[in-house]
Design a protein around this motif. Structure first.
Motif, PDB file in Angstrom:
ATOM      1  N   ARG A  14      13.702   9.264 -10.032  1.00 48.53           N
ATOM      2  CA  ARG A  14      14.006  10.138  -8.894  1.00 48.53           C
ATOM      3  C   ARG A  14      12.733  10.470  -8.127  1.00 48.53           C
ATOM      4  O   ARG A  14      12.740  10.507  -6.896  1.00 48.53           O
ATOM      5  N   ARG A  15      11.648  10.691  -8.846  1.00 49.40           N
ATOM      6  CA  ARG A  15      10.373  10.984  -8.186  1.00 49.40           C
ATOM      7  C   ARG A  15       9.920   9.785  -7.363  1.00 49.40           C
ATOM      8  O   ARG A  15       9.466   9.935  -6.226  1.00 49.40           O
ATOM      9  N   ALA A  16      10.071   8.598  -7.918  1.00 49.18           N
ATOM     10  CA  ALA A  16       9.694   7.382  -7.189  1.00 49.18           C
ATOM     11  C   ALA A  16      10.579   7.197  -5.956  1.00 49.18           C
ATOM     12  O   ALA A  16      10.101   6.780  -4.895  1.00 49.18           O
ATOM     13  N   GLN A  17      11.857   7.517  -6.080  1.00 41.06           N
ATOM     14  CA  GLN A  17      12.768   7.416  -4.935  1.00 41.06           C
ATOM     15  C   GLN A  17      12.367   8.386  -3.835  1.00 41.06           C
ATOM     16  O   GLN A  17      12.413   8.041  -2.638  1.00 41.06           O
ATOM     17  N   ARG A  19       9.347   9.560  -3.298  1.00 44.47           N
ATOM     18  CA  ARG A  19       8.102   9.064  -2.707  1.00 44.47           C
ATOM     19  C   ARG A  19       8.401   7.943  -1.699  1.00 44.47           C
ATOM     20  O   ARG A  19       7.845   7.930  -0.591  1.00 44.47           O
ATOM     21  N   THR A  20       9.282   7.039  -2.092  1.00 43.39           N
ATOM     22  CA  THR A  20       9.663   5.955  -1.183  1.00 43.39           C
ATOM     23  C   THR A  20      10.307   6.508   0.078  1.00 43.39           C
ATOM     24  O   THR A  20      10.034   6.036   1.191  1.00 43.39           O
ATOM     25  N   ALA A  21      11.172   7.523  -0.077  1.00 45.23           N
ATOM     26  CA  ALA A  21      11.837   8.127   1.077  1.00 45.23           C
ATOM     27  C   ALA A  21      10.823   8.757   2.025  1.00 45.23           C
ATOM     28  O   ALA A  21      10.968   8.669   3.259  1.00 45.23           O
ATOM     29  N   LEU A  22       9.801   9.372   1.485  1.00 41.63           N
ATOM     30  CA  LEU A  22       8.763   9.991   2.318  1.00 41.63           C
ATOM     31  C   LEU A  22       7.947   8.932   3.056  1.00 41.63           C
ATOM     32  O   LEU A  22       7.603   9.102   4.227  1.00 41.63           O
ATOM     33  N   ILE A  23       7.647   7.835   2.373  1.00 36.37           N
ATOM     34  CA  ILE A  23       6.898   6.752   3.027  1.00 36.37           C
ATOM     35  C   ILE A  23       7.758   6.100   4.105  1.00 36.37           C
ATOM     36  O   ILE A  23       7.271   5.781   5.198  1.00 36.37           O
ATOM     37  N   ASP A  24       9.048   5.913   3.819  1.00 30.78           N
ATOM     38  CA  ASP A  24       9.968   5.381   4.826  1.00 30.78           C
ATOM     39  C   ASP A  24      10.013   6.307   6.043  1.00 30.78           C
ATOM     40  O   ASP A  24      10.036   5.840   7.200  1.00 30.78           O
ATOM     41  N   ALA A  25      10.036   7.603   5.790  1.00 30.51           N
ATOM     42  CA  ALA A  25      10.086   8.574   6.879  1.00 30.51           C
ATOM     43  C   ALA A  25       8.807   8.527   7.705  1.00 30.51           C
ATOM     44  O   ALA A  25       8.845   8.643   8.941  1.00 30.51           O
ATOM     45  N   ALA A  26       7.670   8.345   7.038  1.00 26.96           N
ATOM     46  CA  ALA A  26       6.395   8.234   7.755  1.00 26.96           C
ATOM     47  C   ALA A  26       6.389   7.008   8.659  1.00 26.96           C
ATOM     48  O   ALA A  26       5.932   7.062   9.811  1.00 26.96           O
ATOM     49  N   LEU A  27       6.921   5.896   8.167  1.00 25.28           N
ATOM     50  CA  LEU A  27       7.017   4.676   8.974  1.00 25.28           C
ATOM     51  C   LEU A  27       7.862   4.928  10.216  1.00 25.28           C
ATOM     52  O   LEU A  27       7.495   4.525  11.328  1.00 25.28           O
ATOM     53  N   TYR A  53       8.875  18.607  -2.466  1.00 22.69           N
ATOM     54  CA  TYR A  53       8.805  17.217  -2.917  1.00 22.69           C
ATOM     55  C   TYR A  53       7.672  16.461  -2.232  1.00 22.69           C
ATOM     56  O   TYR A  53       7.171  15.480  -2.767  1.00 22.69           O
ATOM     57  N   TYR A  54       7.293  16.925  -1.057  1.00 20.82           N
ATOM     58  CA  TYR A  54       6.112  16.351  -0.409  1.00 20.82           C
ATOM     59  C   TYR A  54       4.887  16.608  -1.277  1.00 20.82           C
ATOM     60  O   TYR A  54       4.119  15.684  -1.585  1.00 20.82           O
ATOM     61  N   TYR A  55       4.706  17.852  -1.678  1.00 21.77           N
ATOM     62  CA  TYR A  55       3.525  18.219  -2.462  1.00 21.77           C
ATOM     63  C   TYR A  55       3.589  17.666  -3.883  1.00 21.77           C
ATOM     64  O   TYR A  55       2.559  17.591  -4.567  1.00 21.77           O
ATOM     65  N   GLU A  56       4.753  17.272  -4.326  1.00 16.10           N
ATOM     66  CA  GLU A  56       4.889  16.594  -5.618  1.00 16.10           C
ATOM     67  C   GLU A  56       4.226  15.215  -5.573  1.00 16.10           C
ATOM     68  O   GLU A  56       3.733  14.711  -6.578  1.00 16.10           O
TER      69      GLU A  56
END
Length: 212
Positions: A14-17, A19-27, A53-56
């Motif tokens: 879930r943590r990896a998901q 992180r991926t969602a945040l990177i996708d959002a940044a893109l 979750y950002y600060y996580e």
């Protein structure tokens, strides 16, 4: 003690998901709205996540940008490697296939080109990261040329690295100009002209360094 799972997904997954969602959002934010929109609140809103979750996952905007640049760099390296794997076994065929794979990855999804060419220049640290990525691809070009032209038994010549760096760095600048509309040519023409330059400099150098 076994890690707790929810719906068959572990806490680490879930943590990896997230992180991926945040990177996708940044893109998405950088690619469609610009670097200025990359804020903690904007990023979390785009990802649909609570700010905790950002600060996580990240401690700064630079950390998000670094993760995003690294992902685009990895995707680009994989695309080029696959292009080489399926290329015709001749100089021009290999050059064109690798160049096509790389340019398509960056231009089929223009957000990725924007990340590579704009976000990578945002801070001195990110510029250094971008420079290292250019060196990575220059080393790929040099290694491919050494192997293809059968120069593996020779003492490494610094001019090989010079030309490889010159080619990759020049391509980065040319791509930036093309994306900004400063070069009125099609993508296919960009690929062909780039292939011409890579083949010309590669074969010229191979002739200089080959025995006899």
């Amino acid at each position: 003690m076994a890690a707790r799972t929810y719906g068959g997904v572990s806490a680490d997954e879930r943590r990896a998901q997230r992180r991926t969602a945040l990177i996708d959002a940044a893109l998405e934010l950088i690619g469609t709205q610009g670097l200025a929109k990359l804020t903690v609140s904007g990023l979390c809103a785009q990802a649909g996540l609570n700010e905790r979750y950002y600060y996580e996952n990240f401690d700064s905007r630079d950390a998000v940008l670094t993760a995003l640049i690294d992902r685009v760099t990895e995707e680009l390296a994989v695309a080029i490697a696959e292009g080489l794997r399926t290329a015709p076994p001749d100089t021009r065929g290999m050059a064109r296939s690798a160049i096509t794979a790389g340019l398509r990855l960056l231009t089929d999804d223009p957000r990725k080109a924007k990340v590579a060419l704009v976000a990578g220049q945002a801070t001195p640290e990110l510029r250094a990261r971008t420079t290292e990525s250019i060196r990575l691809f220059a080393r790929m070009v040099a290694a491919q040329g050494i192997d293809f032209y059968g120069l593996t038994d020779r003492h490494p010549d610094p001019v090989i690295d010079f030309r490889a760096t010159y080619l990759v760095g020049g391509l980065v600048q040319t791509l930036a100009a093309w994306l900004q509309g400063e070069l009125p040519i099609t993508r296919d023409e960009l690929i062909e002209h780039t292939t011409d330059v890579f083949v010309l400099l590669g074969e010229d150098l191979a002739g200089r360094l080959s025995p006899g």
